[in-house]
Enzyme design. Sequence first.
Site, PDB file in Angstrom:
ATOM      1  N   SER A 244      22.659   8.843  10.921  1.00  0.00           N
ATOM      2  CA  SER A 244      21.502   9.643  11.323  1.00  0.00           C
ATOM      3  C   SER A 244      20.224   8.969  10.872  1.00  0.00           C
ATOM      4  O   SER A 244      20.197   8.276   9.850  1.00  0.00           O
ATOM      5  CB  SER A 244      21.569  11.046  10.713  1.00  0.00           C
ATOM      6  N   ASP A 245      19.145   9.145  11.646  1.00  0.00           N
ATOM      7  CA  ASP A 245      17.843   8.846  11.070  1.00  0.00           C
ATOM      8  C   ASP A 245      17.614   9.862   9.955  1.00  0.00           C
ATOM      9  O   ASP A 245      18.233  10.932   9.928  1.00  0.00           O
ATOM     10  CB  ASP A 245      16.742   8.909  12.128  1.00  0.00           C
ATOM     11  N   TRP A 246      16.743   9.527   9.024  1.00  0.00           N
ATOM     12  CA  TRP A 246      16.600  10.326   7.804  1.00  0.00           C
ATOM     13  C   TRP A 246      16.062  11.721   8.162  1.00  0.00           C
ATOM     14  O   TRP A 246      14.981  11.852   8.716  1.00  0.00           O
ATOM     15  CB  TRP A 246      15.704   9.603   6.816  1.00  0.00           C
TER      16      TRP A 246
END
Length: 737
Positions: A268-270
Site C-alpha cells: 500500500s501507499d502509506w
Amino acid sequence: MKNTIKHQYVVALLLSVITCSTMFSQNKSSKNFSIDEINTKVDSILPLLTLEEKVAMCHAQSKFSTPGVDRLGIPEIWMSDGPHGVRAEISWDSWDYAGWTNDSITAFPALTCLAATFRPELSAQYGMSVGEEALYREKDVLLGPGVNIYRTPLNGRNFEYLGEDPYLASKMVVPYIKGVQKNGVAACVKHYALNNQEHWRNIINVEVSDRALHEIYLPAFKASVQEAGVWSIMGAYNKVRGQFACHNELLLNDILKKDWGFDGVVISDWSGAHSTEESALYGLDMEMGTGTDGLGTSTANHYDHYYLASPFLKAIKNGDMDEALVNDKVRRILRLMYRTNMNPNKALGKINNKEHHDVARKIATEGIVLLKNENNFFPIEDKEGLTIAVIGENATRSMTAGGGSSELKPKFEISPLEGLKQRYKKAKIIHAMGYHTGSSVYDNIIPSNLNQDSLRIEAIATAKKADIVLYVGGLNKSHLQDCEGDDRQSYELPYNQEELINQLKAVSPKLGMLLVTGNAVETPWLSKVDGLLQTWYLGSMAGHAIADVVSGDVNPSGKLPFSFPKKLKDNGAHFYGEISYPGDGTNQYYKEDILVGYRWHDTKKIASQYAFGYGLSYTKFSLSNIKADQNKYNTKDNITVSCSINNTGNLEGDEVVQVYIGKKNSKVKRALKELKGFNKASLTKGESKNVSISIPVSSLAYYNESISDWSIEKGDYLIYVGNASNNISKTIKISVQ
C-alpha cells in the site's frame, strides 16, 4: 535500534542457513534461486508459521519496515523511498529524520530527465547504481520507479515520472527495474494506477474508459511486470471506479495478478488502505503507514490495529475469512524475501563512488533539452574579458531537498552557480538572487524574510555589469510547485519571474535562460530570451552537468518527454473543465480519453509551444533514405523502418530518430499517430549512420472494449518518421492484412 534488530536477524538467518538445509540451502549452480526453488522453499516454510506470525508479516512494524519471524530466522523487510536515490533514514515511529550521520547518498537526476535521454541503456545504469546504493544502506525494497502518465502539467509529482507517452515510459522503466534488482533489491513500481494528480489524491474517484486505461495508463506497469519482472508494486491513493486503488478488485486481482501473472508483493501507499475486508479480498499484500503516529500518541495508531493486523486475524479466527487469503499474501512476501534479504549470494553494495557520480552526470547531460538557440546563444565560450551574470534563486537553491517523499540527503550537491564557476576559468561569473521564495515541508510554507524589491533591484544592477546574462529560474520543490501533496495552482512561472525576465532583457541584449523544472510552464516571456535550456532537477552533479552543456563540452541531445501546451486549456485534461481536472471533489472523468499529450495536440490540431520529442542540438542533422522493409504485413510480422542520419553540422552530436504510426480510416477513435519506436545515435562531424527500428505489427493493436481484449485492424496505416512528434521528415503508407 534498527541495526541491532537487523543484525540479530542476520545471525539467526546464517544459523538457519547452516542448520536448516531444506529451508535455506544455497543454490550452487547459479547466482540466484530459480522461481521453482523459491516456491519450493516458500511452501516448506508456510506450515511452520503460526497464524499470528503470518498476519504480522502483512503489515508494518515501523514507518519503513515489516516484522520477520526471529524464531525461524526470517528477517524484517526494510524499505526506503526512491526513485532518485535512497532517502535519509526515517525515525521508527514518526516522519522525523533519524539524524544519522552515515546515510548520505548520491542524488540522481529526476526521472523526467532520465526519460528525456531517450537512452534505455542509461536507464539500466541508473537502476544499477541506485540499487547498489540501496543495497549498501541495507534496504530490501526501493520504493520506485514511478510510471504514472503525465496527464496535466499541474501535477505536483510529474517530475518523478517518465513523461506522457506509454511506449517511452515502458522502454525506459524496464532496464531501470532490471538494474535495481540485479543487486538483490526489489524495485517497487508506483503508483498503481491512475494517480495522475496530487490534488484530492486521497479521495478522488477516477472514471476512465477501458481503452484509455489499457492503452495509456497501464502499459508501463504491464511492461514492469511482464518484461522487467518487478518484485513489488505500490498501490495508489485514489479510487478507481469506486474502489480505492490499494485494494481494488479490477486493478489488483483481475488485471495485475490474474491477467499479467504478477507473483510479487502489492504494497500500500502509506495510509492507502481503508478496509480490512477489501484489503484482504482485493489484492493488497502488505499494509504500510496506516496511522501516521505509529506507536506514538494514541493506541488507535498502534501497528496491531492496522486493517491487515488484529482485525484481519480476528476475522480469520472467527471463520469470517479464509486462511487461504493470508497464505497467499505470505507466500508472496516470502518470495520477495528469497529474492532480496534471504538470498545468500547478495553483494555488499556501493555508495557515493565515482562510478555513480559519473552515471548521474551522464544522465543529466543527456537529458538536458535545448529548446531555443537564436543566434547561437549557446554554447558560451570561456574567454578573457567576458562577464557572465548568473541571476536567479535556482542558481543556488538545493533541488534535492523538498518535493515530498523523493527528497534526498546527498553527500554533496553542485549548484548551477558553483558548476559554472568551476568550469569558467577565464570569464568572470557574478551572481544575484533576483527573488527568494522561502521554503516548505509539504503544506507548511515558510515565507521568505528577504525584501523582494531589493533582490530585484540588485539583480538588475548586476545584469548591467555583464556581457551575457544567464537567468536560472522556473519552479522549485516547495508546496504547490513540483512537490508531493498538492498540485500547482497556475501554469505560469511563480514569484513574478516573468516581470523579472522582462526587466533583465531591458538592460541586457544577450539573455539566456536555464529553466529548472520537472513540468511544462507557460512561456509568454519566450521572445525575451535568446537561448533556453530545460535542465530538470539533476541531483548531485547538477552544476557540473549544466556547465558541460552551457560551455559546449557536451552537445545537448535531450528530447522532451512531454508536450508544452501554449495555454493550459490547450491540454486535453483541462479542455473539458473541472469535471475532467481536478474533478468535483468526489469524482473526475478522463474526458480526453486516449488523447493524452501529443496525441491530443496532433489529433485536435492544437499546436503546442514545444512538442513531445522536441530538442535542438549545437550541430545539425538530416534524415534521408527513409523506408519500410515492405508495403504489406501480416499480424505476426515485424515492421522494419530504416533511415540514414546525417550530421551536417560542425560538431559531434546525438540525434533521436522517432517512428510514429497511425491508422487511416479507423473504425474506432484513434490518435493521429503514436510513438512505436526510437533510436538514439551518436555521430561525429560530417558522419552518416544507417539505423533501423523494428516494430511488431502486434503493437498496432487497440484495446477492443467489446471483447475486453486487443484487436488489430486490417487496412492501411501511415508510418511517420522524424525527430519530434511535430517534425516529420517522411510519411510511408503500409497495409496490414
